[in-house]
Design a protein around this motif. Structure first.
Motif, short mmCIF file in Angstrom:
data_model
loop_
_atom_site.label_atom_id
_atom_site.label_comp_id
_atom_site.label_asym_id
_atom_site.label_seq_id
_atom_site.Cartn_x
_atom_site.Cartn_y
_atom_site.Cartn_z
N PRO A 195 0.83 -1.21 0.00
CA PRO A 195 0.00 0.00 0.00
C PRO A 195 0.87 1.26 0.00
CG PRO A 195 -0.74 -1.55 1.67
CD PRO A 195 0.58 -2.06 1.18
N ALA A 196 0.41 2.29 -0.66
CA ALA A 196 1.16 3.54 -0.75
C ALA A 196 0.25 4.72 -0.43
CB ALA A 196 1.74 3.72 -2.14
N SER A 197 0.83 5.76 0.16
CA SER A 197 0.07 6.96 0.48
C SER A 197 0.99 8.17 0.39
CB SER A 197 -0.53 6.87 1.89
OG SER A 197 0.49 7.01 2.87
N GLU A 198 0.42 9.36 0.52
CA GLU A 198 1.22 10.56 0.64
C GLU A 198 1.95 10.54 1.99
OE1 GLU A 198 -1.19 14.09 -1.38
OE2 GLU A 198 -2.45 12.89 -0.05
N ALA A 199 3.14 11.10 2.03
CA ALA A 199 3.89 11.21 3.28
C ALA A 199 3.78 12.64 3.80
CB ALA A 199 5.36 10.84 3.06
N GLY A 200 3.49 12.78 5.09
CA GLY A 200 3.34 14.10 5.67
C GLY A 200 3.80 14.14 7.11
N PRO A 248 3.33 13.89 10.97
CA PRO A 248 2.37 13.22 11.86
C PRO A 248 1.64 14.23 12.75
CG PRO A 248 4.51 12.15 11.93
CD PRO A 248 4.70 13.44 11.20
N VAL A 249 0.30 14.08 12.86
CA VAL A 249 -0.48 14.99 13.70
C VAL A 249 -1.40 14.22 14.66
CG1 VAL A 249 -0.43 16.89 12.03
CG2 VAL A 249 -2.27 15.20 11.91
N GLY A 250 -1.15 12.92 14.82
CA GLY A 250 -1.98 12.15 15.75
C GLY A 250 -2.61 10.96 15.07
N SER A 251 -3.67 10.46 15.65
CA SER A 251 -4.37 9.30 15.10
C SER A 251 -5.88 9.53 15.14
CB SER A 251 -4.02 8.03 15.87
OG SER A 251 -4.35 8.18 17.24
N LEU A 305 -2.72 9.88 11.31
CA LEU A 305 -3.10 11.07 10.55
C LEU A 305 -1.85 11.90 10.30
CD1 LEU A 305 -6.34 12.13 12.48
CD2 LEU A 305 -6.22 10.88 10.31
N VAL A 306 -1.71 12.40 9.08
CA VAL A 306 -0.57 13.26 8.74
C VAL A 306 -1.06 14.48 7.99
CG1 VAL A 306 1.04 11.31 8.63
CG2 VAL A 306 -0.12 12.08 6.54
N ARG A 307 -0.28 15.56 8.10
CA ARG A 307 -0.61 16.75 7.32
C ARG A 307 0.18 16.72 6.03
NH1 ARG A 307 -1.05 23.26 8.51
NH2 ARG A 307 -1.35 23.77 6.31
N VAL A 308 -0.53 16.83 4.91
CA VAL A 308 0.07 16.89 3.59
C VAL A 308 -0.48 18.13 2.89
CG1 VAL A 308 0.41 15.72 1.39
CG2 VAL A 308 0.21 14.38 3.49
N GLY A 309 0.37 19.15 2.72
CA GLY A 309 -0.10 20.36 2.07
C GLY A 309 -1.25 20.99 2.82
N GLY A 310 -2.36 21.18 2.13
CA GLY A 310 -3.51 21.84 2.73
C GLY A 310 -4.55 20.90 3.27
N THR A 365 -7.06 4.82 5.08
CA THR A 365 -8.36 4.95 4.43
C THR A 365 -8.35 6.20 3.56
OG1 THR A 365 -9.36 6.29 6.19
CG2 THR A 365 -9.45 3.89 6.44
N GLU A 366 -9.52 6.56 3.04
CA GLU A 366 -9.66 7.77 2.22
C GLU A 366 -9.96 8.99 3.08
OE1 GLU A 366 -8.99 7.77 -0.96
OE2 GLU A 366 -8.65 5.61 -0.96
N THR A 367 -9.75 8.90 4.39
CA THR A 367 -10.01 10.03 5.28
C THR A 367 -9.21 11.25 4.85
OG1 THR A 367 -10.44 8.58 7.16
CG2 THR A 367 -9.80 10.83 7.67
N ARG A 368 -9.89 12.39 4.73
CA ARG A 368 -9.23 13.63 4.31
C ARG A 368 -9.99 14.83 4.86
NH1 ARG A 368 -5.49 14.22 0.32
NH2 ARG A 368 -5.04 16.36 -0.34
N TYR A 369 -9.28 15.72 5.56
CA TYR A 369 -9.87 16.94 6.09
C TYR A 369 -9.13 18.14 5.49
CZ TYR A 369 -11.59 13.61 9.59
OH TYR A 369 -12.17 12.54 10.22
N GLY A 370 -9.83 18.91 4.67
CA GLY A 370 -9.22 20.09 4.09
C GLY A 370 -9.00 21.17 5.13
N LEU A 371 -7.91 21.94 4.98
CA LEU A 371 -7.57 22.98 5.94
C LEU A 371 -7.79 24.36 5.34
CD1 LEU A 371 -4.19 21.56 7.32
CD2 LEU A 371 -6.48 21.32 8.30
N PRO A 372 -8.24 25.33 6.14
CA PRO A 372 -8.33 26.71 5.66
C PRO A 372 -6.94 27.24 5.32
CG PRO A 372 -9.54 26.40 7.73
CD PRO A 372 -8.72 25.18 7.53
N ALA A 373 -6.88 28.25 4.48
CA ALA A 373 -5.60 28.85 4.10
C ALA A 373 -4.85 29.34 5.34
CB ALA A 373 -5.84 30.02 3.14
N GLY A 374 -3.57 28.96 5.42
CA GLY A 374 -2.73 29.41 6.51
C GLY A 374 -2.93 28.71 7.84
N ALA A 375 -3.80 27.71 7.91
CA ALA A 375 -4.10 27.03 9.17
C ALA A 375 -2.93 26.16 9.61
CB ALA A 375 -5.36 26.19 9.04
#
Length: 245
Positions: free
Chosen positions: A92-97, A99-102, A110-115, A122-132
Motif C-alpha cells: 500500500p502507498a500513500s502521501e507522506a506528511g 504526523p499529527v496524531g491518530s 493522521l498526517v498533514r500533507v499540504g492543505g 483509508t480515504e479520510t481527508r480533512y481540508g484545511l483553511p488557508a494558513g491554518a
C-alpha cells in the motif's frame, strides 16, 4: 488504500532508449510508483541509475522465470528484464506528511500533507483553511486534532468542519460588525463561490462584497473598513483601498 507501490529485485538488464540511451546489468531494485514512474536503483548513491517519469504506458509481466517491465513515454522506452533469482512484491502507498496524531475511531495515523490532514489507511481527508496550523490539542467532542486558523481573529477549531465550522465561528464573531462603504448597510459573513466574504446585507440591491483574508483585525482603515495583519503585511478588507497602495 487503492494505490500501491510495486517493488522488483534481482539480477537485471536495463535498457533505456531515448535521450540518454544506455544498457546496464546489475543486481538492482526496481520501484514502480502509483503514477507509473519507474525507478531503478543499484548499490551506489541515492539517484536511480535509470528511470522514466509518468510514462504513457507500462507493461509488467511476471512468471516463474522472473519479471519484465516496459515503460514508454513518447520516443523514450525503458526495458527491464530479470535473470536468474528475482522477486517482487506490492505494498500500500500513500502521501507522506507530518504526523499529527491518530483517528479516535479507527486508530489510523493522521498526517498533514499540504492543505489537508489525511489518513494513511483509508480515504479520510480533512481540508484545511488557508494558513491554518495543526495544534497539539484534540477536539473535546470527537477527539480529532484541532487547528488554529486566522480569519479576522484567531480561531481554534476541530479539523473536521462537520464538527466545528470556521464559517460559523467567523459569522458569530464578525456578522454585522462592519458597514458597507457603498450603501451603509451591515456587512454579513457569507460563503459564495468557494470564498468566505463580508457581503452587503442589502444584496441584491447592493452587490458589494470583500473576500476575508487570512489574518487578524488590528486596526480601522481611514475608509471605515478593518485593517488586517497578514503574512504579507497590513491590508484593508478592501484589497483595492487606496490607503494601502
Amino acid at each position: 488504500m487503492s494505490e500501491t507501490i510495486r517493488v522488483f529485485a534481482g539480477d537485471c538488464t536495463t535498457t533505456f532508449e531515448g535521450s540518454r540511451s544506455r544498457t546496464q546489468r546489475g543486481r538492482v531494485v526496481v520501484v514502480v510508483k502509483p503514477d507509473r514512474t519507474v525507478l531503478v536503483h543499484d548499490a551506489d548513491g541515492y539517484q536511480p541509475v535509470s528511470w522514466l517519469t509518468r510514462p504513457d504506458s507500462l507493461t509488467v509481466e511476471t512468471d516463474r522465470s522472473g519479471f519484465g517491465l516496459v515503460a514508454r513515454a513518447d520516443e523514450q522506452v525503458l526495458r527491464i528484464r530479470s535473470h536468474e533469482t528475482s522477486g517482487w512484491a506490492e505494498y500500500p502507498a500513500s502521501e507522506a506528511g507530518v504526523p499529527v496524531g491518530s483517528h479516535p475511531q479507527t486508530g489510523e495515523p493522521l498526517v498533514r500533507v499540504g492543505g489537508a490532514v489525511v489518513g494513511l489507511d483509508t480515504e479520510t481527508r480533512y481540508g484545511l483553511p488557508a494558513g491554518a496550523t495543526v495544534v497539539d490539542e484534540t477536539c473535546d467532542d470527537c477527539g480529532l486534532p484541532k487547528i488554529s486558523a486566522e480569519c479576522g481573529a484567531v480561531f481554534e477549531l476541530c479539523v473536521d468542519r462537520a464538527c466545528e465550522s470556521l464559517d460559523d465561528a467567523v459569522r458569530d464573531r464578525f456578522d454585522d460588525e462592519w458597514t458597507c462603504p457603498d450603501c451603509g448597510s451591515p456587512l454579513s459573513i457569507i460563503r459564495r463561490g468557494g470564498r468566505l466574504l463580508a457581503g452587503c446585507s442589502a444584496y441584491p440591491d447592493c452587490e458589494t462584497a470583500f473576500s476575508i483574508p487570512a489574518g487578524v483585525v488590528v486596526d480601522d482603515c481611514d475608509c471605515g473598513l478593518p485593517v488586517f495583519e497578514t503574512a504579507r503585511g497590513r491590508r484593508c478588507l478592501d484589497g483595492t483601498c487606496a490607503q494601502f497602495e
